[in-house]
Design a protein around this motif. Structure first.
Motif, PDB file in Angstrom:
ATOM      1  N   VAL A  23       0.870  -1.178   0.000  1.00 45.36           N
ATOM      2  CA  VAL A  23       0.000   0.000   0.000  1.00 45.36           C
ATOM      3  C   VAL A  23       0.904   1.224   0.000  1.00 45.36           C
ATOM      4  CG1 VAL A  23      -1.709   1.282   1.343  1.00 45.36           C
ATOM      5  CG2 VAL A  23      -1.822  -1.208   1.256  1.00 45.36           C
ATOM      6  N   GLY A  24       0.550   2.217  -0.798  1.00 45.47           N
ATOM      7  CA  GLY A  24       1.312   3.460  -0.809  1.00 45.47           C
ATOM      8  C   GLY A  24       1.022   4.281   0.434  1.00 45.47           C
TER       9      GLY A  24
ATOM     10  N   TRP B 243      -5.017  11.974  10.568  1.00 44.15           N
ATOM     11  CA  TRP B 243      -4.349  12.837  11.541  1.00 44.15           C
ATOM     12  C   TRP B 243      -3.562  11.942  12.486  1.00 44.15           C
ATOM     13  CZ3 TRP B 243      -3.984  13.467  16.781  1.00 44.15           C
ATOM     14  CH2 TRP B 243      -3.561  14.702  17.257  1.00 44.15           C
ATOM     15  N   MET B 244      -2.237  12.090  12.484  1.00 40.83           N
ATOM     16  CA  MET B 244      -1.385  11.286  13.360  1.00 40.83           C
ATOM     17  C   MET B 244      -0.931  12.071  14.596  1.00 40.83           C
ATOM     18  SD  MET B 244      -1.150   8.273  11.954  1.00 40.83           S
ATOM     19  CE  MET B 244       0.366   7.412  12.295  1.00 40.83           C
ATOM     20  N   SER B 245      -0.736  13.376  14.454  1.00 44.80           N
ATOM     21  CA  SER B 245      -0.331  14.250  15.556  1.00 44.80           C
ATOM     22  C   SER B 245      -0.541  15.685  15.062  1.00 44.80           C
ATOM     23  CB  SER B 245       1.134  14.008  15.944  1.00 44.80           C
ATOM     24  OG  SER B 245       2.015  14.538  14.982  1.00 44.80           O
ATOM     25  N   PRO B 246      -0.352  16.691  15.926  1.00 42.93           N
ATOM     26  CA  PRO B 246      -0.618  18.067  15.490  1.00 42.93           C
ATOM     27  C   PRO B 246       0.150  18.500  14.239  1.00 42.93           C
ATOM     28  CG  PRO B 246      -0.446  17.995  17.863  1.00 42.93           C
ATOM     29  CD  PRO B 246      -0.044  16.626  17.358  1.00 42.93           C
ATOM     30  N   ASP B 247       1.290  17.869  13.955  1.00 41.68           N
ATOM     31  CA  ASP B 247       2.046  18.259  12.763  1.00 41.68           C
ATOM     32  C   ASP B 247       2.363  17.071  11.854  1.00 41.68           C
ATOM     33  OD1 ASP B 247       3.972  16.964  14.259  1.00 41.68           O
ATOM     34  OD2 ASP B 247       5.522  18.454  13.891  1.00 41.68           O
ATOM     35  N   GLU B 248       1.599  15.996  11.952  1.00 40.36           N
ATOM     36  CA  GLU B 248       1.863  14.816  11.131  1.00 40.36           C
ATOM     37  C   GLU B 248       0.582  14.216  10.588  1.00 40.36           C
ATOM     38  OE1 GLU B 248       3.948  10.390  11.354  1.00 40.36           O
ATOM     39  OE2 GLU B 248       4.005  11.697  13.113  1.00 40.36           O
ATOM     40  N   LEU B 249       0.615  13.903   9.289  1.00 43.62           N
ATOM     41  CA  LEU B 249      -0.511  13.266   8.615  1.00 43.62           C
ATOM     42  C   LEU B 249      -0.019  11.994   7.942  1.00 43.62           C
ATOM     43  CD1 LEU B 249      -1.774  16.533   7.001  1.00 43.62           C
ATOM     44  CD2 LEU B 249      -2.937  15.301   8.819  1.00 43.62           C
ATOM     45  N   LEU B 250      -0.889  11.003   7.837  1.00 39.31           N
ATOM     46  CA  LEU B 250      -0.608   9.782   7.107  1.00 39.31           C
ATOM     47  C   LEU B 250      -1.482   9.790   5.862  1.00 39.31           C
ATOM     48  CD1 LEU B 250       0.648   6.931   6.850  1.00 39.31           C
ATOM     49  CD2 LEU B 250      -1.354   6.085   8.115  1.00 39.31           C
ATOM     50  N   LEU B 251      -0.858   9.718   4.699  1.00 34.58           N
ATOM     51  CA  LEU B 251      -1.586   9.676   3.439  1.00 34.58           C
ATOM     52  C   LEU B 251      -1.486   8.264   2.873  1.00 34.58           C
ATOM     53  CD1 LEU B 251      -0.339  13.039   1.888  1.00 34.58           C
ATOM     54  CD2 LEU B 251      -2.208  12.647   3.505  1.00 34.58           C
TER      55      LEU B 251
ATOM     56  N   GLU C 218       1.102   5.207  -7.190  1.00 32.62           N
ATOM     57  CA  GLU C 218       0.847   6.645  -7.309  1.00 32.62           C
ATOM     58  C   GLU C 218       1.633   7.506  -6.320  1.00 32.62           C
ATOM     59  OE1 GLU C 218      -3.311   7.580  -7.514  1.00 32.62           O
ATOM     60  OE2 GLU C 218      -3.707   5.795  -8.735  1.00 32.62           O
ATOM     61  N   VAL C 219       2.510   6.900  -5.535  1.00 29.14           N
ATOM     62  CA  VAL C 219       3.226   7.645  -4.505  1.00 29.14           C
ATOM     63  C   VAL C 219       4.122   8.733  -5.094  1.00 29.14           C
ATOM     64  CG1 VAL C 219       4.953   7.470  -2.659  1.00 29.14           C
ATOM     65  CG2 VAL C 219       3.072   5.836  -2.769  1.00 29.14           C
ATOM     66  N   THR C 220       4.860   8.435  -6.131  1.00 27.93           N
ATOM     67  CA  THR C 220       5.756   9.436  -6.722  1.00 27.93           C
ATOM     68  C   THR C 220       4.971  10.642  -7.224  1.00 27.93           C
ATOM     69  OG1 THR C 220       7.363   7.741  -7.313  1.00 27.93           O
ATOM     70  CG2 THR C 220       7.528   9.829  -8.486  1.00 27.93           C
ATOM     71  N   ARG C 221       3.864  10.391  -7.919  1.00 24.51           N
ATOM     72  CA  ARG C 221       3.020  11.489  -8.386  1.00 24.51           C
ATOM     73  C   ARG C 221       2.491  12.306  -7.213  1.00 24.51           C
ATOM     74  NH1 ARG C 221      -1.660  12.993  -7.628  1.00 24.51           N
ATOM     75  NH2 ARG C 221      -2.253  11.031  -6.694  1.00 24.51           N
ATOM     76  N   ALA C 222       2.081  11.636  -6.146  1.00 22.73           N
ATOM     77  CA  ALA C 222       1.548  12.324  -4.968  1.00 22.73           C
ATOM     78  C   ALA C 222       2.624  13.178  -4.294  1.00 22.73           C
ATOM     79  CB  ALA C 222       0.972  11.319  -3.983  1.00 22.73           C
TER      80      ALA C 222
ATOM     81  N   ASN D  24       8.063   8.998   1.452  1.00 20.41           N
ATOM     82  CA  ASN D  24       7.466   7.734   1.058  1.00 20.41           C
ATOM     83  C   ASN D  24       7.859   6.679   2.096  1.00 20.41           C
ATOM     84  OD1 ASN D  24       6.709   5.298  -0.082  1.00 20.41           O
ATOM     85  ND2 ASN D  24       7.774   5.628  -2.009  1.00 20.41           N
ATOM     86  N   VAL D  25       6.887   6.195   2.869  1.00 24.74           N
ATOM     87  CA  VAL D  25       7.150   5.174   3.882  1.00 24.74           C
ATOM     88  C   VAL D  25       6.487   3.837   3.517  1.00 24.74           C
ATOM     89  CG1 VAL D  25       7.540   6.832   5.743  1.00 24.74           C
ATOM     90  CG2 VAL D  25       5.231   5.929   5.350  1.00 24.74           C
ATOM     91  N   SER D  26       6.064   3.717   2.266  1.00 25.31           N
ATOM     92  CA  SER D  26       5.329   2.527   1.816  1.00 25.31           C
ATOM     93  C   SER D  26       6.048   1.226   2.131  1.00 25.31           C
ATOM     94  CB  SER D  26       5.088   2.598   0.307  1.00 25.31           C
ATOM     95  OG  SER D  26       4.489   3.810  -0.057  1.00 25.31           O
ATOM     96  N   ASP D  27       7.319   1.159   1.821  1.00 24.69           N
ATOM     97  CA  ASP D  27       8.064  -0.088   2.005  1.00 24.69           C
ATOM     98  C   ASP D  27       8.517  -0.321   3.439  1.00 24.69           C
ATOM     99  OD1 ASP D  27       7.828  -0.797  -0.682  1.00 24.69           O
ATOM    100  OD2 ASP D  27       9.552   0.427  -1.232  1.00 24.69           O
ATOM    101  N   ALA D  28       8.260   0.631   4.311  1.00 22.02           N
ATOM    102  CA  ALA D  28       8.630   0.493   5.717  1.00 22.02           C
ATOM    103  C   ALA D  28       7.449   0.062   6.583  1.00 22.02           C
ATOM    104  CB  ALA D  28       9.194   1.811   6.242  1.00 22.02           C
ATOM    105  N   ARG D  29       6.289  -0.124   5.970  1.00 25.81           N
ATOM    106  CA  ARG D  29       5.080  -0.445   6.717  1.00 25.81           C
ATOM    107  C   ARG D  29       4.451  -1.738   6.224  1.00 25.81           C
ATOM    108  NH1 ARG D  29       7.259   3.257   8.839  1.00 25.81           N
ATOM    109  NH2 ARG D  29       6.403   5.252   9.442  1.00 25.81           N
TER     110      ARG D  29
END
Length: 182
Positions: free
Chosen positions: A25-26, A67-75, A81-85, A102-107
């Protein structure tokens, strides 16, 4: 470029709830101060979703913004489509202090589904599932490891580090064993 490979090759388990690994998943971690000019446009351009409120996961088909934290979002979006995003985010936030990675391959990503999916989650996480609303995102833990998860009509999506994917799959599967219902 090589083809993406999920952490566990699409492992699944059928117990009183169904457990499935759904990667690859991206995923993009987006760090930016709330209210940053262009932040809403960046999220919309990357995922098509609205800026999520605190503790919320905004979803649209196979895309999401959480919403992950006040200054962090998870998309969350299709892997291809990650590179385009990332390019869309960079364009929307040009000149603004931010970090998009891009954290796709770390999750690793799992689905826990079925009428008793909440019982699986109750066994592994110290969250009050009686008050966890549909679309609410939580960062917590799955037994001994960090995890994030959100609820939808069919069950839960669980995200963890790829390095602990085998442990989380075993944990979820053990928690869904027939005869161990709460």
């Amino acid at each position: 470029m090589s083809d993406p490979i999920s952490a566990l090759g699409g492992a699944d388990f059928a117990g009183f709830a169904t457990i499935r690994e759904i990667g690859p998943v991206g995923m993009i971690t987006l760090r930016a101060k709330a209210g940053t000019d262009g932040l809403e446009a960046a999220i919309k351009a990357a995922t098509g979703c609205a800026l999520p409120a605190m503790l919320r996961m905004e979803t649209m088909e196979d895309r999401a913004a959480g919403w992950m934290s006040p200054d962090e979002l998870l998309l969350v979006l299709p892997y291809a489509e990650v590179t385009r995003a990332l390019d869309a985010i960079a364009s929307a936030l040009k000149g603004q202090h931010h970090l998009a990675v891009n954290v796709s391959d770390a999750r690793a990503v799992f689905r826990v589904e079925g009428a008793q999916a909440d019982q699986v989650m109750r066994k592994i996480s110290p969250v009050d599932f009686d008050t966890l609303a549909l679309g609410e995102l939580r960062r917590s833990r799955a037994a001994q490891v960090a995890a994030a998860f959100w609820r939808d009509e069919a069950g839960f999506t669980v995200v963890c580090f790829r390095s602990v994917a085998g442990y989380v799959m075993a944990l979820l599967s053990q928690s869904a064993q027939p005869g161990s219902e709460l």
